[in-house]
Design an enzyme around this catalytic site. Structure first.
Site, PDB file in Angstrom:
ATOM      1  N   CYS A 115       0.807  -1.232   0.000  1.00 21.90           N
ATOM      2  CA  CYS A 115       0.000   0.000   0.000  1.00 21.90           C
ATOM      3  C   CYS A 115       0.836   1.276   0.000  1.00 21.90           C
ATOM      4  O   CYS A 115       0.309   2.365  -0.220  1.00 21.90           O
ATOM      5  CB  CYS A 115      -0.965   0.000   1.179  1.00 21.90           C
ATOM      6  SG  CYS A 115      -2.144  -1.360   1.065  1.00 21.90           S
ATOM      7  N   HIS A 283      -3.242   7.279   0.868  1.00 21.74           N
ATOM      8  CA  HIS A 283      -3.609   5.943   0.388  1.00 21.74           C
ATOM      9  C   HIS A 283      -5.003   5.625   0.919  1.00 21.74           C
ATOM     10  O   HIS A 283      -5.310   5.888   2.083  1.00 21.74           O
ATOM     11  CB  HIS A 283      -2.589   4.917   0.900  1.00 21.74           C
ATOM     12  CG  HIS A 283      -3.098   3.515   0.843  1.00 21.74           C
ATOM     13  ND1 HIS A 283      -3.568   2.957  -0.321  1.00 21.74           N
ATOM     14  CD2 HIS A 283      -3.254   2.572   1.818  1.00 21.74           C
ATOM     15  CE1 HIS A 283      -3.969   1.721  -0.056  1.00 21.74           C
ATOM     16  NE2 HIS A 283      -3.804   1.465   1.231  1.00 21.74           N
ATOM     17  N   ASN A 313     -10.268  -0.512  -1.393  1.00 22.64           N
ATOM     18  CA  ASN A 313      -8.814  -0.352  -1.295  1.00 22.64           C
ATOM     19  C   ASN A 313      -8.183  -1.043  -2.506  1.00 22.64           C
ATOM     20  O   ASN A 313      -8.341  -2.252  -2.676  1.00 22.64           O
ATOM     21  CB  ASN A 313      -8.344  -0.995   0.023  1.00 22.64           C
ATOM     22  CG  ASN A 313      -6.850  -0.867   0.253  1.00 22.64           C
ATOM     23  OD1 ASN A 313      -6.088  -0.561  -0.671  1.00 22.64           O
ATOM     24  ND2 ASN A 313      -6.427  -1.123   1.474  1.00 22.64           N
TER      25      ASN A 313
HETATM   26  N1  ACO Z   1     -19.223  -7.950   8.226  1.00 20.85           N
HETATM   27  C1  ACO Z   1     -19.860  -8.052   9.403  1.00 20.85           C
HETATM   28  N2  ACO Z   1     -19.233  -8.237  10.580  1.00 20.85           N
HETATM   29  C2  ACO Z   1     -17.897  -8.328  10.559  1.00 20.85           C
HETATM   30  C3  ACO Z   1     -17.165  -8.240   9.359  1.00 20.85           C
HETATM   31  C4  ACO Z   1     -17.878  -8.044   8.161  1.00 20.85           C
HETATM   32  N3  ACO Z   1     -17.275  -7.925   6.961  1.00 20.85           N
HETATM   33  N4  ACO Z   1     -15.862  -8.379   9.667  1.00 20.85           N
HETATM   34  C5  ACO Z   1     -15.751  -8.543  10.986  1.00 20.85           C
HETATM   35  N5  ACO Z   1     -16.996  -8.528  11.537  1.00 20.85           N
HETATM   36  C6  ACO Z   1     -17.352  -8.656  12.944  1.00 20.85           C
HETATM   37  C7  ACO Z   1     -16.392  -9.534  13.702  1.00 20.85           C
HETATM   38  O1  ACO Z   1     -16.733 -10.890  13.588  1.00 20.85           O
HETATM   39  C8  ACO Z   1     -16.553  -9.012  15.102  1.00 20.85           C
HETATM   40  O2  ACO Z   1     -17.734  -9.537  15.649  1.00 20.85           O
HETATM   41  P1  ACO Z   1     -17.833  -9.879  17.236  1.00 20.85           P
HETATM   42  O3  ACO Z   1     -17.619  -8.576  17.939  1.00 20.85           O
HETATM   43  O4  ACO Z   1     -19.192 -10.420  17.353  1.00 20.85           O
HETATM   44  O5  ACO Z   1     -16.720 -10.874  17.484  1.00 20.85           O
HETATM   45  C9  ACO Z   1     -16.753  -7.510  14.895  1.00 20.85           C
HETATM   46  O6  ACO Z   1     -17.243  -7.365  13.549  1.00 20.85           O
HETATM   47  C10 ACO Z   1     -15.473  -6.728  15.041  1.00 20.85           C
HETATM   48  O7  ACO Z   1     -14.461  -7.414  14.265  1.00 20.85           O
HETATM   49  P2  ACO Z   1     -12.986  -6.963  14.157  1.00 20.85           P
HETATM   50  O8  ACO Z   1     -12.227  -7.815  13.220  1.00 20.85           O
HETATM   51  O9  ACO Z   1     -12.476  -6.781  15.560  1.00 20.85           O
HETATM   52  O10 ACO Z   1     -13.248  -5.617  13.444  1.00 20.85           O
HETATM   53  P3  ACO Z   1     -12.713  -4.177  13.747  1.00 20.85           P
HETATM   54  O11 ACO Z   1     -13.651  -3.450  14.592  1.00 20.85           O
HETATM   55  O12 ACO Z   1     -11.265  -4.209  14.112  1.00 20.85           O
HETATM   56  O13 ACO Z   1     -12.821  -3.593  12.279  1.00 20.85           O
HETATM   57  C11 ACO Z   1     -11.480  -3.226  10.355  1.00 20.85           C
HETATM   58  C12 ACO Z   1     -12.161  -4.266  11.226  1.00 20.85           C
HETATM   59  C13 ACO Z   1     -12.524  -2.374   9.662  1.00 20.85           C
HETATM   60  C14 ACO Z   1     -10.650  -3.927   9.311  1.00 20.85           C
HETATM   61  C15 ACO Z   1     -10.631  -2.334  11.291  1.00 20.85           C
HETATM   62  O14 ACO Z   1      -9.773  -3.131  12.067  1.00 20.85           O
HETATM   63  C16 ACO Z   1      -9.836  -1.380  10.536  1.00 20.85           C
HETATM   64  O15 ACO Z   1     -10.345  -0.376  10.089  1.00 20.85           O
HETATM   65  N6  ACO Z   1      -8.537  -1.658  10.384  1.00 20.85           N
HETATM   66  C17 ACO Z   1      -7.669  -0.887   9.566  1.00 20.85           C
HETATM   67  C18 ACO Z   1      -7.061  -1.775   8.597  1.00 20.85           C
HETATM   68  C19 ACO Z   1      -7.547  -1.587   7.203  1.00 20.85           C
HETATM   69  O16 ACO Z   1      -8.501  -0.946   6.898  1.00 20.85           O
HETATM   70  N7  ACO Z   1      -6.767  -2.153   6.344  1.00 20.85           N
HETATM   71  C20 ACO Z   1      -6.988  -1.993   4.967  1.00 20.85           C
HETATM   72  C21 ACO Z   1      -6.032  -2.806   4.222  1.00 20.85           C
HETATM   73  S1  ACO Z   1      -4.409  -2.633   4.715  1.00 20.85           S
HETATM   74  C22 ACO Z   1      -3.791  -1.205   4.124  1.00 20.85           C
HETATM   75  O17 ACO Z   1      -4.277  -0.657   3.176  1.00 20.85           O
HETATM   76  C23 ACO Z   1      -2.635  -0.628   4.804  1.00 20.85           C
END
Ligand code: ACO
Length: 356
Positions: A115, A283, A313
């Site tokens: 990225c 990004h 992304n």
């Molecule tokens: N749809 C519905 N529910 C979901 C999904 C989905 N697609 N994915 C995860 N969940 C649920 C999980 O099962 C979990 O449920 P629970 O609480 O009942 O166990 C809950 O949502 C939270 O899951 P987490 O994996 O802990 O999700 P989080 O709140 O951390 O959000 C996310 C995930 C959006 C990816 C967040 O961590 C984030 O924004 N991270 C930044 C990383 C990113 O965006 N990377 C992009 C690519 S890398 C790059 O470009 C550098």
């Protein structure tokens, strides 16, 4: 001869052929439009048809950038391509792009900084042109993430709207294991044409790039590596180890800290201030990350650009796509100071400054 400056003379981008809204993903795995929008801002993404390769998107984006710059393909004397999703494990895609564009034996180079591929590749491209290695350089960021999706052929048909038959529970459960990652990505390519300029008031001004290899396993693809014998196996496929593993919270924290830090660092290097920046193009990892960066830098809404809602992304392609949209919509004007910033697997991150 060392050139003082380079600048971007043209830009262009393409996406995969198929627009896939969040709602279509709810038919493939357990997810909702609301969850995806709320956590990432994404509303839709594009996927290629099976058989389309990263080099195909790269060539299509390159042709648009060449037309925009008024260059002939035969003018190009160096190609740099940033991608983490090459057509083959090796070689990289830059040689394939060269052949598909019908160019002679000009040198080509692959960048694999994920990225942050655009900011790293821009530094390499700028340095190559300033060093006289190329006079008209084509720099492309291209990705096809479709290959990461842990979906059966039928799930693909459902996602692309070619079938309304239900997906088996087994396939749905398998895809749901990876849903926090798979909903984020799309397929696209963006390209820019880089050459020297005599205008001291325009062009690429500087970079602040960094790497920290301590947390590689916070964002990586566990399979297809030469740590294993063989480097790819049936077990890897069965376990979905070809899908990237991401510790989303670690990535989030790194991104909202390191991207603003590197923007401030490159400004200091160039003896400029944040107030001088007309537009920041980050990004497009996640809208919440961009909002975090905006908050850290205390930027008004009209000084940062986001388009992840439309494309998801697209890794190395996000910044050149956003830049092209801004140039062509008049959001960037001649003389504007533009900052680019990215962070990606490695971790690698950094920022670049450019006077349009
Ligand atoms: N749809 C519905 N529910 C979901 C999904 C989905 N697609 N994915 C995860 N969940 C649920 C999980 O099962 C979990 O449920 P629970 O609480 O009942 O166990 C809950 O949502 C939270 O899951 P987490 O994996 O802990 O999700 P989080 O709140 O951390 O959000 C996310 C995930 C959006 C990816 C967040 O961590 C984030 O924004 N991270 C930044 C990383 C990113 O965006 N990377 C992009 C690519 S890398 C790059 O470009 C550098």
């Amino acid at each position: 001869m060392v050139q003082a400056h380079t600048r971007i003379y043209g830009s262009g981008f393409v996406t995969g052929d198929n627009c896939v809204k969040n709602e279509a993903l709810t038919r493939v795995c357990d997810t909702t439009d609301e969850w995806i929008r709320e956590r990432s801002g994404i509303e839709q993404r594009y996927f290629v048809n099976e058989g389309t390769a990263t080099s195909d998107l790269a060539v299509a984006a390159a042709k648009k950038a060449l037309a925009d710059a008024g260059w002939q393909a035969s003018d190009v004397d160096y190609i740099v391509v940033a991608t983490m999703t090459p057509d083959y494990y090796f070689p990289g895609v830059s040689s394939i792009v060269q052949a598909k564009l019908g160019l002679g034996n000009i040198p080509t180079l692959d960048i694999r900084q994920q990225c942050s591929g655009f900011v790293y590749g821009l530094q390499v491209s700028d340095a190559l042109v300033r060093a006289g290695a190329g006079k008209k350089l084509l720099f492309i960021g291209a990705e096809i993430h479709s290959g990461f999706m842990p979906w059966s052929k039928h799930q693909w048909d459902v996602a692309l709207g070619k079938s309304t038959d239900p997906v088996s529970q087994q396939d749905r459960d398998f895809a749901t294991k990876f849903r926090h990652l798979t909903v984020l990505f799309g397929d696209a390519a963006g390209a820019v044409c880089i050459a020297p300029t005599d205008d001291p008031k325009r062009g690429i001004l500087g970079f602040s790039l960094h790497t920290d290899g301590k947390d590689v396993e916070s964002l990586y693809v566990p399979s297809a590596g030469f740590k294993y014998r063989p480097y790819f196996s049936e077990e890897h496929v069965r376990e979905g180890r070809y899908v990237p593993v991401m510790d989303g919270r670690t990535v989030f924290k790194m991104a909202v800290t390191k991207m603003p830090e590197s923007v401030n660092a490159v400004l200091a290097k160039c003896e400029l201030k944040l107030d001088d920046v007309n537009l920041l193009i980050p990004h497009q990892a996640n809208l919440r990350i961009s909002e975090g960066v905006q908050k850290q830098l205390k930027l008004a809404d009209d000084r940062i650009y986001n388009n992840i809602q439309k494309y998801g992304n697209t890794t190395a392609a996000t910044i050149p796509i956003a830049y092209d949209e801004c140039r062509k919509s008049g959001r960037i004007k001649k003389g504007d100071l533009i900052a680019f910033t990215g962070l990606g697997a490695g971790f690698h991150w950094g920022a670049a400054l450019m006077r349009e």
